[in-house]
Design a protein around this motif. Structure first.
Motif, PDB file in Angstrom:
ATOM      1  N   THR A  51     116.322  56.793  53.845  1.00  0.00           N
ATOM      2  CA  THR A  51     116.600  55.755  54.819  1.00  0.00           C
ATOM      3  C   THR A  51     115.760  55.961  56.070  1.00  0.00           C
ATOM      4  O   THR A  51     115.206  57.033  56.288  1.00  0.00           O
ATOM      5  CB  THR A  51     118.092  55.744  55.204  1.00  0.00           C
ATOM      6  OG1 THR A  51     118.408  57.003  55.805  1.00  0.00           O
ATOM      7  CG2 THR A  51     118.972  55.502  53.989  1.00  0.00           C
TER       8      THR A  51
ATOM      9  N   ASP B  48     116.695  56.361  59.138  1.00  0.00           N
ATOM     10  CA  ASP B  48     117.194  57.415  60.029  1.00  0.00           C
ATOM     11  C   ASP B  48     117.340  58.769  59.337  1.00  0.00           C
ATOM     12  O   ASP B  48     117.737  59.750  59.951  1.00  0.00           O
ATOM     13  CB  ASP B  48     118.504  57.002  60.696  1.00  0.00           C
ATOM     14  CG  ASP B  48     119.660  56.841  59.722  1.00  0.00           C
ATOM     15  OD1 ASP B  48     119.495  57.048  58.502  1.00  0.00           O
ATOM     16  OD2 ASP B  48     120.766  56.499  60.193  1.00  0.00           O
TER      17      ASP B  48
ATOM     18  N   ILE C  92     119.414  59.737  56.992  1.00  0.00           N
ATOM     19  CA  ILE C  92     120.771  60.073  56.548  1.00  0.00           C
ATOM     20  C   ILE C  92     121.104  59.207  55.341  1.00  0.00           C
ATOM     21  O   ILE C  92     120.840  58.016  55.372  1.00  0.00           O
ATOM     22  CB  ILE C  92     121.793  59.807  57.674  1.00  0.00           C
ATOM     23  CG1 ILE C  92     121.430  60.616  58.920  1.00  0.00           C
ATOM     24  CG2 ILE C  92     123.212  60.114  57.236  1.00  0.00           C
ATOM     25  CD1 ILE C  92     121.447  62.107  58.744  1.00  0.00           C
ATOM     26  N   PRO C  93     121.656  59.729  54.294  1.00  0.00           N
ATOM     27  CA  PRO C  93     122.202  61.072  54.091  1.00  0.00           C
ATOM     28  C   PRO C  93     121.130  62.090  53.692  1.00  0.00           C
ATOM     29  O   PRO C  93     120.073  61.729  53.180  1.00  0.00           O
ATOM     30  CB  PRO C  93     123.180  60.891  52.936  1.00  0.00           C
ATOM     31  CG  PRO C  93     122.554  59.819  52.106  1.00  0.00           C
ATOM     32  CD  PRO C  93     121.899  58.889  53.107  1.00  0.00           C
TER      33      PRO C  93
ATOM     34  N   ILE D 232     125.770  63.210  56.604  1.00  0.00           N
ATOM     35  CA  ILE D 232     126.093  61.922  55.986  1.00  0.00           C
ATOM     36  C   ILE D 232     126.454  60.889  57.049  1.00  0.00           C
ATOM     37  O   ILE D 232     126.731  61.223  58.194  1.00  0.00           O
ATOM     38  CB  ILE D 232     127.229  62.063  54.945  1.00  0.00           C
ATOM     39  CG1 ILE D 232     128.495  62.628  55.570  1.00  0.00           C
ATOM     40  CG2 ILE D 232     126.771  62.947  53.788  1.00  0.00           C
ATOM     41  CD1 ILE D 232     129.687  62.694  54.626  1.00  0.00           C
ATOM     42  N   ARG D 233     126.454  59.634  56.615  1.00  0.00           N
ATOM     43  CA  ARG D 233     126.738  58.531  57.526  1.00  0.00           C
ATOM     44  C   ARG D 233     128.209  58.480  57.926  1.00  0.00           C
ATOM     45  O   ARG D 233     128.540  58.201  59.072  1.00  0.00           O
ATOM     46  CB  ARG D 233     126.329  57.203  56.880  1.00  0.00           C
ATOM     47  CG  ARG D 233     126.275  56.084  57.852  1.00  0.00           C
ATOM     48  CD  ARG D 233     125.418  54.932  57.381  1.00  0.00           C
ATOM     49  NE  ARG D 233     124.143  55.300  56.803  1.00  0.00           N
ATOM     50  CZ  ARG D 233     123.071  55.719  57.484  1.00  0.00           C
ATOM     51  NH1 ARG D 233     123.136  55.824  58.777  1.00  0.00           N
ATOM     52  NH2 ARG D 233     121.949  56.021  56.882  1.00  0.00           N
ATOM     53  N   ASN D 234     129.113  58.705  56.999  1.00  0.00           N
ATOM     54  CA  ASN D 234     130.547  58.735  57.313  1.00  0.00           C
ATOM     55  C   ASN D 234     131.244  59.616  56.293  1.00  0.00           C
ATOM     56  O   ASN D 234     130.918  59.573  55.107  1.00  0.00           O
ATOM     57  CB  ASN D 234     131.160  57.336  57.310  1.00  0.00           C
ATOM     58  CG  ASN D 234     132.620  57.358  57.719  1.00  0.00           C
ATOM     59  OD1 ASN D 234     133.499  57.499  56.876  1.00  0.00           O
ATOM     60  ND2 ASN D 234     132.877  57.245  59.004  1.00  0.00           N
TER      61      ASN D 234
ATOM     62  N   GLN E 239     134.111  54.814  61.753  1.00  0.00           N
ATOM     63  CA  GLN E 239     132.863  54.245  61.263  1.00  0.00           C
ATOM     64  C   GLN E 239     131.817  54.121  62.361  1.00  0.00           C
ATOM     65  O   GLN E 239     130.634  53.933  62.077  1.00  0.00           O
ATOM     66  CB  GLN E 239     133.127  52.870  60.647  1.00  0.00           C
ATOM     67  CG  GLN E 239     134.085  52.896  59.476  1.00  0.00           C
ATOM     68  CD  GLN E 239     133.470  53.514  58.247  1.00  0.00           C
ATOM     69  OE1 GLN E 239     132.352  53.187  57.884  1.00  0.00           O
ATOM     70  NE2 GLN E 239     134.183  54.418  57.609  1.00  0.00           N
TER      71      GLN E 239
ATOM     72  N   HIS F 217     128.274  58.733  63.803  1.00  0.00           N
ATOM     73  CA  HIS F 217     127.418  59.339  62.785  1.00  0.00           C
ATOM     74  C   HIS F 217     126.316  60.119  63.462  1.00  0.00           C
ATOM     75  O   HIS F 217     126.014  59.847  64.630  1.00  0.00           O
ATOM     76  CB  HIS F 217     126.876  58.285  61.807  1.00  0.00           C
ATOM     77  CG  HIS F 217     125.754  57.450  62.329  1.00  0.00           C
ATOM     78  ND1 HIS F 217     125.947  56.403  63.190  1.00  0.00           N
ATOM     79  CD2 HIS F 217     124.420  57.530  62.130  1.00  0.00           C
ATOM     80  CE1 HIS F 217     124.771  55.872  63.483  1.00  0.00           C
ATOM     81  NE2 HIS F 217     123.834  56.539  62.864  1.00  0.00           N
ATOM     82  N   PRO F 218     125.749  61.084  62.828  1.00  0.00           N
ATOM     83  CA  PRO F 218     126.030  61.553  61.468  1.00  0.00           C
ATOM     84  C   PRO F 218     127.203  62.539  61.464  1.00  0.00           C
ATOM     85  O   PRO F 218     127.642  63.020  62.504  1.00  0.00           O
ATOM     86  CB  PRO F 218     124.729  62.263  61.069  1.00  0.00           C
ATOM     87  CG  PRO F 218     124.219  62.821  62.355  1.00  0.00           C
ATOM     88  CD  PRO F 218     124.588  61.790  63.407  1.00  0.00           C
TER      89      PRO F 218
ATOM     90  N   ASN G 228     117.686  57.673  67.303  1.00  0.00           N
ATOM     91  CA  ASN G 228     119.105  57.728  66.962  1.00  0.00           C
ATOM     92  C   ASN G 228     119.939  58.189  68.143  1.00  0.00           C
ATOM     93  O   ASN G 228     120.939  58.849  67.982  1.00  0.00           O
ATOM     94  CB  ASN G 228     119.306  58.692  65.790  1.00  0.00           C
ATOM     95  CG  ASN G 228     118.561  58.226  64.561  1.00  0.00           C
ATOM     96  OD1 ASN G 228     118.664  57.084  64.189  1.00  0.00           O
ATOM     97  ND2 ASN G 228     117.800  59.115  63.950  1.00  0.00           N
TER      98      ASN G 228
END
Length: 160
Positions: free
Chosen positions: A43, A45, A47-48, A66-68, A74, A77-78, A157
């Motif tokens: 991705t 950014d 992540i993951p 990970i994102r969540n 929600q 992150h991360p 980010n």
């Protein structure tokens, strides 16, 4: 011992998927872990990402960014997840090395903070993590939320 990004070492991929799944999965979700790891690092950014501590070509520890972490927050992150040290490698500060590596990797990706959820008492505080609230899982139960600054200045980010 070295810490690697699993997606950059295809020869260790299957053993890493197996270890992550054995520690946190169940009989129905092996493909979930495998698919998450197949798409790791692809991705914008970054992540993951899934990481493994390797010694003599054996996985002796893990963590993931990970994102969540399947919780109600929600907006954050991360997340640091899947921190694990093989029982034969415990007591050698490998957990601390994995935590430091996670902070460094999150900073390299431009994230100002890293979050985690846990029911452990006192472990993460030893390494400078701050208990900052609670999160709720799908079951409705709450679990402690921790965060730590990464030291990243600003970057793509910098919201979190």
């Amino acid at each position: 011992m070295k810490i690697i990004a699993v997606h950059e070492h295809p020869h260790l991929f299957e053993s890493a998927v197996q270890l992550f799944w054995e520690q946190w999965g169940n009989e129905k979700n092996f493909r979930f872990y495998q698919d998450c790891m197949i798409h790791s690092g692809k991705t914008e950014d970054g992540i993951p990402r899934f990481y493994a501590a390797i010694q003599d070509e054996q996985v002796i520890g893990t963590y993931a960014l990970i994102r969540n972490d399947l919780n109600s927050r929600q907006d954050l992150h991360p997340w640091l997840a899947c921190l694990y040290v093989d029982p034969g490698s415990r007591g050698k500060k490998l957990g601390a090395r994995l935590l430091d590596h996670a902070i460094e990797e999150a900073a390299k990706l431009g994230f100002k903070k890293l979050h985690l959820q846990t029911d452990l008492q006192g472990y993460y505080e030893k390494y400078g993590w701050t208990h900052s609230g609670e999160v709720y899982g799908a079951s409705g139960d709450f679990i402690k939320l921790y965060e730590k600054d990464t030291g990243a200045s600003s970057g793509r980010n910098d919201k979190n």
